[in-house]
Design a protein around this motif. Structure first.
Motif, PDB file in Angstrom:
ATOM      1  N   ASN A  68       1.030  -1.221  -0.117  1.00  0.00           N
ATOM      2  CA  ASN A  68       0.014   0.089  -0.026  1.00  0.00           C
ATOM      3  C   ASN A  68       1.067   1.255   0.104  1.00  0.00           C
ATOM      4  O   ASN A  68       0.507   2.239  -0.956  1.00  0.00           O
ATOM      5  N   ARG A  69       1.961   1.057   0.784  1.00  0.00           N
ATOM      6  CA  ARG A  69       2.725   2.355   0.879  1.00  0.00           C
ATOM      7  C   ARG A  69       3.663   2.545  -0.349  1.00  0.00           C
ATOM      8  O   ARG A  69       3.817   3.895  -0.858  1.00  0.00           O
ATOM      9  N   GLY A  76       2.830   9.177  -5.967  1.00  0.00           N
ATOM     10  CA  GLY A  76       3.588  10.379  -5.853  1.00  0.00           C
ATOM     11  C   GLY A  76       4.548  10.644  -6.881  1.00  0.00           C
ATOM     12  O   GLY A  76       4.518  12.069  -7.400  1.00  0.00           O
ATOM     13  N   VAL A  77       5.287   9.741  -7.266  1.00  0.00           N
ATOM     14  CA  VAL A  77       6.328  10.064  -8.350  1.00  0.00           C
ATOM     15  C   VAL A  77       5.507  10.288  -9.498  1.00  0.00           C
ATOM     16  O   VAL A  77       5.847  11.205 -10.473  1.00  0.00           O
ATOM     17  N   LEU A  78       4.638   9.519  -9.984  1.00  0.00           N
ATOM     18  CA  LEU A  78       3.855   9.786 -11.194  1.00  0.00           C
ATOM     19  C   LEU A  78       3.097  11.454 -11.316  1.00  0.00           C
ATOM     20  O   LEU A  78       3.015  11.852 -12.070  1.00  0.00           O
ATOM     21  N   LEU A  79       2.441  11.816 -10.059  1.00  0.00           N
ATOM     22  CA  LEU A  79       1.976  12.988  -9.848  1.00  0.00           C
ATOM     23  C   LEU A  79       3.088  13.988 -10.024  1.00  0.00           C
ATOM     24  O   LEU A  79       2.934  15.212 -10.503  1.00  0.00           O
ATOM     25  N   ILE A  80       4.299  13.792  -9.712  1.00  0.00           N
ATOM     26  CA  ILE A  80       5.337  14.677  -9.602  1.00  0.00           C
ATOM     27  C   ILE A  80       5.760  14.977 -11.203  1.00  0.00           C
ATOM     28  O   ILE A  80       5.884  16.223 -11.781  1.00  0.00           O
ATOM     29  N   VAL A  81       5.671  13.739 -11.969  1.00  0.00           N
ATOM     30  CA  VAL A  81       6.053  13.897 -13.343  1.00  0.00           C
ATOM     31  C   VAL A  81       4.610  14.603 -14.108  1.00  0.00           C
ATOM     32  O   VAL A  81       4.831  15.499 -14.944  1.00  0.00           O
ATOM     33  N   LEU A  82       3.451  14.484 -13.606  1.00  0.00           N
ATOM     34  CA  LEU A  82       2.359  14.923 -14.051  1.00  0.00           C
ATOM     35  C   LEU A  82       2.578  16.694 -13.832  1.00  0.00           C
ATOM     36  O   LEU A  82       2.296  17.308 -14.887  1.00  0.00           O
ATOM     37  N   PHE A 109      -0.468  14.704   1.597  1.00  0.00           N
ATOM     38  CA  PHE A 109      -1.323  14.926   2.941  1.00  0.00           C
ATOM     39  C   PHE A 109      -2.036  13.398   3.035  1.00  0.00           C
ATOM     40  O   PHE A 109      -2.117  13.075   4.340  1.00  0.00           O
ATOM     41  N   GLN A 110      -2.676  13.148   1.837  1.00  0.00           N
ATOM     42  CA  GLN A 110      -3.345  11.656   1.964  1.00  0.00           C
ATOM     43  C   GLN A 110      -2.161  10.357   2.613  1.00  0.00           C
ATOM     44  O   GLN A 110      -2.777   9.568   3.419  1.00  0.00           O
ATOM     45  N   GLY A 111      -0.939  10.582   2.269  1.00  0.00           N
ATOM     46  CA  GLY A 111      -0.103   9.732   2.693  1.00  0.00           C
ATOM     47  C   GLY A 111       0.250   9.774   4.180  1.00  0.00           C
ATOM     48  O   GLY A 111       0.276   8.857   4.798  1.00  0.00           O
TER      49      GLY A 111
END
Length: 306
Positions: A68-69, A76-82, A109-111
């Protein structure tokens, strides 16, 4: 870091160490709630005796949490790329940049909130907030995608008036969110029963949950009726258009969602069905929201423009 596969890989005092770390983390969270004026919530965390009970090592739970983590980190990495690629739209659509950055912050925040879910031993209201925040993340992603896709495109035109269909889909989304919240409360009640002092066999857990399960079951009927109504209208008014494809997918996922719900009800809550039930509920929400965005951009043909 790779989690252990055997209790022999842990220090002898791992239970005491884990409880101490949990108490310290929860105290920091409680102080944050105090500063926000949520004194009662803070006290409920401080005085929750279940937090003090050490848990024995469970390899399945350990690796489930690890995966899960890991998925959270990949997200998170994919969203940074986004975020990086969103700057392509900086001049023509700043909204995409803003939404991409916002979603990255929300995922962060969700993490953190996920770690609080674990440290508070799945405290009810925190689990619910965690689930709702996941829906917010999905909604931002879907909206950003749809907005970027629609840049420079003319809206779909249909012959019939559909303002009421937009309202109907919005109501359906709201009902689905309520249903998801009820589902998390059922899950929390089941956890309480399963860990209770009185031994209850798994087949009877739902009987001990109380009215919340009845509400969840009855709400499922409303969700079904609303979505069948929406599907009929979309099929009638959007034949051959993307909205119909999403409507079809929405219907399939709804049936799968109901199917897993029936399995949970009549086959003693098998764990695989619990996971699938949650998965299908989030997919259903995503499809409903995307369908709403598609219908929202649709306009009615004006036969008398003058």
């Amino acid at each position: 870091y790779i989690p252990p596969t055997s209790v022999s890989q842990l220090p002898t005092n791992y239970k005491e160490k884990y409880v101490a770390e949990r108490i310290a983390k929860n105290e920091r969270f409680a102080k944050t709630l105090d500063k926000m004026g949520k004194v009662e919530l803070a006290d409920s965390i401080r005085h929750d005796q279940s937090i003090l009970v050490p848990e024995s090592f469970n390899v399945a739970k350990t690796w489930t949490e690890y995966l899960n983590r890991l998925m959270g980190a990949i997200t998170g990495v994919l969203l940074i790329v986004l975020v990086v690629f969103s700057f392509v739209y900086k001049r023509v659509a700043k909204r995409i940049v803003v939404l991409s950055i916002l979603n990255l912050l929300v995922v962060g925040f969700q993490g953190w909130l996920g770690s609080i879910v674990v440290s508070t031993n799945l405290m009810a209201w925190i689990v619910t907030v965690h689930m709702l925040l996941a829906l917010v993340i999905l909604a931002i992603l879907i909206y950003t995608y749809n907005y970027a896709l629609g840049l420079g495109q003319k809206p779909v035109v249909v012959m019939a008036k559909i303002w009421w269909l937009k309202l109907l889909i919005f109501v359906s989304i709201a009902v689905s969110v309520i249903q998801i919240v009820l589902g998390t409360e059922v899950r929390e009640a089941v956890d309480y029963v399963s860990k209770g002092v009185n031994v209850v066999i798994r087949e009877n857990w739902l009987e001990e949950v109380g009215k919340i399960f009845s509400y969840h079951r009855d709400m499922a009927i409303i969700v079904l009726i609303l979505n069948l109504w929406i599907y009929r209208e979309v099929k009638d008014k959007f034949s051959g258009k993307q909205a119909l494809l999403i409507g079809n997918a929405n219907g399939v996922v709804l049936l799968l969602q109901i199917g897993t719900g029936l399995i949970l009800s009549y086959f003693a809550l098998p764990p695989y069905a619990q996971a699938l039930h949650i998965l299908f509920s989030t997919v259903l929400f995503s499809l409903q929201y995307y369908l709403f965005l598609l219908i929202y951009r649709t306009t009615t043909y004006n036969q008398n423009p003058n």
